[in-house]
Design a protein around this motif. Sequence first.
Motif: not given
Length: 925
Positions: A752-757, A760-768, A784-788, A795-802
């Motif tokens: 969460e702190k990493g996403r604040l810093v 809009a980073n897809e890697v951090l959202w995917a890891e979350a 969490m996926l919907a928020r990402g 984001s390709g990785i988030l859509w793939s997970m979705s």
Amino acid sequence: MAANKPNKLAFLSMPAPASYVAGLGRGASGFTTRSDIGPAREGPSAEVVADAQAKRGEEPDIDPEQFQDPDNEYGLFAGTTYEQDDEEADKIYDSVDQNMDARRRARREARENAELAKHRAERPKIQQQFADLKRGLSVVTDSEWESIPEVGNLTRKKRRRDERTFAVPDSVIVGDRAKTEYENSLDTRQQQAGGFETPADSGALTNFVEIGQARDKILSLKLDQISGTSTTSGSASSVDPKGYLTSLNSVVLKSEAEIGDIKRARMLFDSLVKSNPKHSPGWIAAACLEEHAGRMVAARKLIKAGCEQCPKSEDVWLEAARLHNNEDAKVILANAVQHVGQSVKIWLAAADLEQDVKAKKRVLRKALESIPNSVRLWKETVNLETSAADARILLSRAVEVIPLSVELWLALARLETPDRAKAVLNKARKSVPTSHEIWIAAGRLLEQEATSDPDKPVEARNKELDVVDKTIEAAVRELRRHQVLLTRDQWLKEAEKCESDGSPRTCEAIVKATVGMEIEEEDRLDTWVSDAESAESRGVVGTARAILAYALKVFPDKRHLWRKAADLEKAHGTRESLDKILTRAVHHCPQAEVLWLMAAKEKWMAGDVPAAREVLERAFVANPESEQIWLAAVKLEAENGELGVARELLVRARTVADTERIWMKSAVFERQQGQHTVALETVSTALSKFPKFAKLYMIQGQIHQEQKNYPAARASFAAGLKACPKEVTLWVLASKLEELDGKSIKARALLEKGRLVNPANEVLWAEAVSVEERSGGAAQAKAMLARGLQECPSSGILWSMSIWAEPRPTRKSRSVDALKKSKDNPMITCTVARLFWAERKIEKARQWFSRSVATEQDRDFGDNWGWWLRFERQHGTPEHVEEVIKQCVAAEPHHSPVWQSIAKDDKNTGKSTKEILELVAQALQ
């Protein structure tokens, strides 16, 4: 008193005041109906409006300029006249305004488009919001549709039934009554003797013999018509008794509309040939119409009349020959040559009618006697000859008769021996000095003569090939002297043609002589590079190679030009040709580190490790402080087992180059050798020199993590996050450490702190999302996926997970949305291929796997290669598997999560791309 009492209801009969609106005091508003605005009712006049405004105490609206005197205007330019110079000034100002508007238009339109896209993203249409739900209706079964209850009447009002009745006409009643009645009276036409009058009683007799004869005559006429002959035409019938019934199946039955169209067209053509009998296309069209109608006799009569009326038209004679059989066509064409003896088509048609080769030759030689200057007749005559000697004699005569025909000269040269072919081409050049084909043929002949003997010494062969260059240069010079100016593109097309015909040196000579034509000096480099790229895309590699070779002669110090030439040889050439290019490249550009590394790698891949060392030693001399060359030397020695030499090279590199990457590679090298203490000391020293280099913190933390020293690893990652808060990989590693230590809550907090810093980073959202899935919270992971996806909509990785989070029936529609949003991201295309794989659609899956590694950027994504290899091992052939491995080795991928985790594992140090691919394919799930 009662009589004088006022009537309280008298106001009901009083007229309403002006502009009165009923119910206005209670908050109602006035309305008008359709009957109020028709032509029968006019609006209030100006006087009525003014009277109403006076009663309300309002002042009427006054136009401030209605009383202005135009002759007594006031203002800055009052009293002036509008002259021609004023008009010119206005035009100049208008043009300036237009230019300024045009300059700002691009930025304004870009800003408006961006605002519109932002507005549509924030406030999408209802149709877009419910698009996925509407697609979901496609999976509803028929039984589910039928089980949906009817809405019914929800107004809770009793509807009146329509109980209208109609009177039944008397005719219907009478008709129904008559249906059940029987007729019990005799016909009034019966005779007194009883019964009806018959034809026999009337005295008429039926002649059955005449009926049979008429039937036979009609049948014979039908047979004659179908066979295409008639007894009246004077020729015998040609009906095939065996195939007659079979041929009846091919008779096309025409409808009444088609028959009517044919009759109208016949009338029009009849009028045409009568009004203009010398118009040959009219006769041909009329004959074709009759042929289409199945009346071959009429068609032949018409075309015969056309030949009589238009004896000088070759088309009429050819059509007449086509409509008749072979023997009759010969007679017709024999008559045709009496009238149009100079027609090449007539003679060629007459030759085609002959079945015997000798007869064909006889016809064509008669044709040459009539038309000796026809190139086509000479070519057809030569083609009939079976021996080269006879063809050579004919062509020798042909070039004497038609000395300006380039085709005949070139054909004769091809049939001659090399020495006599030179003489023929020299004669042809003198006869047709404006033909570039003859010069190119001469160059190809010289090249063929030089390369025909494989035992010829190389020096002698090169001297003979140099003559090809001189010949083409002379060709360009002589053609320019005779005012034959071929464009540069035309010359390049000729070069490509020579390459495809198997004359690479002639192609190179043409490029050398003409590639520099018609180009500005400052545009030469870009033009030549684009020419080489387009030639390579068309598959003419020799032309592209020749263009780059010429460009390198002009610009020998251009690094990217040498790189393009090396890439071309790597893709289409041999190891020897690539080695020659790279040797010349490092000679002309000694400061180009990439070229040195390519040269060393090619030597290494060829198995010549000493030669690779020698190349790197020369690279050290030219670039003593280059970290890439130092690291390449270390990698060469380490992967060939020379660990001590590699360690010494790293020590020297840290002294000479002293870059952060060299220190990092030193720590990685010690870590791979199991020297964790030395690696930690190296990292500590490097961090004192380069405290902002994130990879050093990663290596330090991972070493502590491997030693189960979680507090030290946590401290290393924390120090790295403090020094490099924008490094996403550090946040992920710190989160995984906490998760490994059983502290999932702290892992979530770190992400969460990493996403604040790093918003809009897809890697951090995917890891979350992965953390939530591993913790067993499916609902939290989906949220969490919907928020990402809201923060990273492409984001390709988030859509793939979705897509994989959806139920099986809705995955395909979800993938459609993903492809639109992510713009063909390689992860999405690979996911779609896996969906087809799950549905057993093998060919579609293979096509989508191929699409996922189509571009150069996509080919670097290693996980896609692993999925494709797994697919081909399950459903493909061994050839498919080998092709995937071959393409992957050529692409050398380095990125994607699973690929990086396996490739950077210390256990897999020194493994090839093929071995890493096998491990990735096994690890993917």
